[in-house]
Design an enzyme around this catalytic site. Structure first.
Site, PDB file in Angstrom:
ATOM      1  N   HIS A  98      15.647 -29.819  19.134  1.00 42.16           N
ATOM      2  CA  HIS A  98      14.951 -28.614  18.677  1.00 42.16           C
ATOM      3  C   HIS A  98      15.958 -27.719  17.981  1.00 42.16           C
ATOM      4  O   HIS A  98      17.107 -27.639  18.419  1.00 42.16           O
ATOM      5  CB  HIS A  98      14.336 -27.881  19.879  1.00 42.16           C
ATOM      6  CG  HIS A  98      13.282 -26.915  19.484  1.00 42.16           C
ATOM      7  ND1 HIS A  98      13.561 -25.662  19.018  1.00 42.16           N
ATOM      8  CD2 HIS A  98      11.936 -27.052  19.459  1.00 42.16           C
ATOM      9  CE1 HIS A  98      12.418 -25.049  18.729  1.00 42.16           C
ATOM     10  NE2 HIS A  98      11.427 -25.866  18.981  1.00 42.16           N
ATOM     11  N   ASP A 121       6.539 -31.510  22.227  1.00 33.41           N
ATOM     12  CA  ASP A 121       5.722 -32.623  21.733  1.00 33.41           C
ATOM     13  C   ASP A 121       5.921 -33.910  22.513  1.00 33.41           C
ATOM     14  O   ASP A 121       5.171 -34.864  22.331  1.00 33.41           O
ATOM     15  CB  ASP A 121       6.057 -32.897  20.257  1.00 33.41           C
ATOM     16  CG  ASP A 121       5.560 -31.779  19.383  1.00 33.41           C
ATOM     17  OD1 ASP A 121       4.483 -31.258  19.676  1.00 33.41           O
ATOM     18  OD2 ASP A 121       6.255 -31.423  18.420  1.00 33.41           O
TER      19      ASP A 121
END
Ligand code: ACO
Length: 428
Positions: A307, A364
């Site tokens: 991320h 996700d």
């Protein structure tokens, strides 16, 4: 701590103000630097740039903290609901019981999709990407309600309570309409008396005219996913919304742009990519270890990992990891890819490649497994992300409309050809 930073360029010295956020984040204000020094700053990918001051969401990526309006995501996930958290994001405070009821009524009242929008959905080829349909559906929705999207900020802000409820309600109806269209079915009647997710799930999957309500535990699994996706400060799609809004555009246009930005596989499209990756690993007979090796060699990417902001476990992934078991139990299904996901995570988190780069599962990584178990087709996963993110995008639109003074217009460092003389066709 100093309240200014000093910059020297050659013999010239500049004093730049330091801005401190409420969580003690520090930023050097360079907004007048070009005027003062004829230099701009360069920050490819904006990883080091504060694009605005915002009071909506706080993230500390090193500590794995995420808060909506000061409330910790872990507490909200446990105690709140998607619509309550949406209200919190939009208006900055938790609603009273009566405010929440009124908000739910307002959202519920808009659940029937206008016929014009249904026609726009039906006009698309059945293999059109669901994100394209959602984006065009939002623009069409604005066309049906011109009084909510005048592009006059004052008027659009006056209409915001209505337009926000309309959009939050309609994104799920557009999603259901496109799913039914692809399957050659008419969109069934909506049930405004059901919960946000209960109504959505019956619009999507119920037989006949609404059928039985899906069990509460199943509705709750989807509600949690929406809540966890509701905002994430200045990510790619939210920054796109803010950029569009900064030019004075209405919420419908701004969110249609946000949907397009979310589409990409490095952003919202990652939830689809995770399931495709897990299926591929499952079909190849790998338990995950071979795939991790190929990701380390740069031959593939471990989707749902890493991320831009989190250099620690994404708190949303932690919540969804444990929600996976509950959701699958509530649905009475098992998922072979859940085992693979767990193995991948275990292998990656012990591997120096991932440890050194601080790569952890993101939101996700586990959400797709729940969505798949709920019966959603993989190519709709990013649309579900968009439904969850809608309150966040709207909150940022409102913040810009209320406080933004300037159109967003970054500079560039031009690296192309310098002035050339035009050559006629005969001389080329
Ligand atoms: N798998 C393997 N290696 C990775 C991964 C990954 N998922 N993510 C980053 N790396 C490696 C890179 O190859 C790079 O290695 P290097 O230093 O040897 O060159 C290093 O880690 C840094 O990677 P960057 O791409 O520079 O990190 P950045 O912060 O720019 O990217 C991103 C973040 C785009 C999320 C990236 O981690 C990624 O592609 N992840 C997979 C896609 C994904 O899950 N996206 C969803 C993000 S969450 C969201 O939008 C909701």
């Amino acid at each position: 701590m100093p309240d200014t930073a000093n910059l020297e360029i050659g013999d010239d010295k500049y004093s730049l103000e330091i801005i401190t956020g409420t969580e003690q984040e520090k930023a050097i204000d360079v907004s007048r630097l070009r005027k003062q020094s004829n230099h701009v700053t360069f920050d490819d990918g904006y990883g080091n740039t504060g694009s605005c001051e915002s009071a909506i969401t706080f993230i500390d990526g090193d500590k794995g903290i995420l808060r909506y309006r000061g409330y910790d995501i872990v507490e909200l996930a446990e105690k709140s609901t998607f619509l309550e958290s949406a209200y919190l994001l939009l208006y900055g405070v938790l609603p009273s019981r009566s405010d929440l009821e009124a908000f739910k009524q307002l959202v519920g009242g808009y659940c029937d999709l206008p016929e014009e929008v249904v026609q726009v959905v039906h006009a698309q080829p059945k293999n059109a990407h669901p994100m394209a349909v959602l984006s065009s559906g939002l623009q069409a929705l604005g066309g049906v309600y011109p009084q909510f999207c005048t592009n006059d900020r004052k008027k659009d802000l006056e209409a915001f309570d209505q337009s926000a409820a309309l959009i939050i309600s309609s994104v799920r109806s557009i999603a259901a309409a496109l799913y039914r269209h692809v399957n050659g079915q008419a969109l069934p009647k909506a049930h405004s008396d059901r919960s946000y997710c209960g109504n959505f799930l019956s619009m999507m999957f119920a037989q006949g005219d609404g059928g039985e309500e899906v069990p509460e535990s199943v509705q709750n699994a989807l509600d949690l996913i929406f809540l966890l996706h509701a905002d994430h400060e200045q990510n790619c799609s939210t920054s796109t919304c803010r950029m569009i809004a900064s030019g004075g555009a209405n919420p419908f246009a701004s969110l249609a742009g946000g949907v397009s930005a979310l589409w990409g596989p490095l952003h919202g499209g990652a939830n689809m990519a995770v399931i495709m990756m897990l299926n591929e690993i499952h079909e190849s007979g790998d338990d995950g270890s071979r795939f991790v090796e190929s990701a380390k060699q740069g031959k593939s990417r471990l989707m749902g990992f890493g991320h831009r902001v989190y250099r620690n476990y994404d708190p949303r992934a932690k919540i969804l990891k444990s929600a996976c078991d509950q959701a699958l139990a509530a649905l009475g299904v098992s998922s072979p890819i859940l085992e693979i996901a767990r193995k991948l995570e275990e292998v990656a988190l012990e591997d120096s490649y991932f440890i050194e780069r601080k790569l952890y599962p993101n939101v996700d990584f586990y959400s797709g497994i729940i969505l798949q178990a709920l019966g959603f087709p993989t190519d709709m996963f990013t649309v579900l992300f968009a439904i969850g993110r809608t309150p966040g995008w709207l909150s940022h639109w409102k913040e810009i409309a209320e406080t933004g003074k300037k159109i967003h217009r970054p500079r560039q460092i031009y690296q192309g050809e310098t002035l050339r003389s035009y050559l006629s066709l005969e001389n080329r």
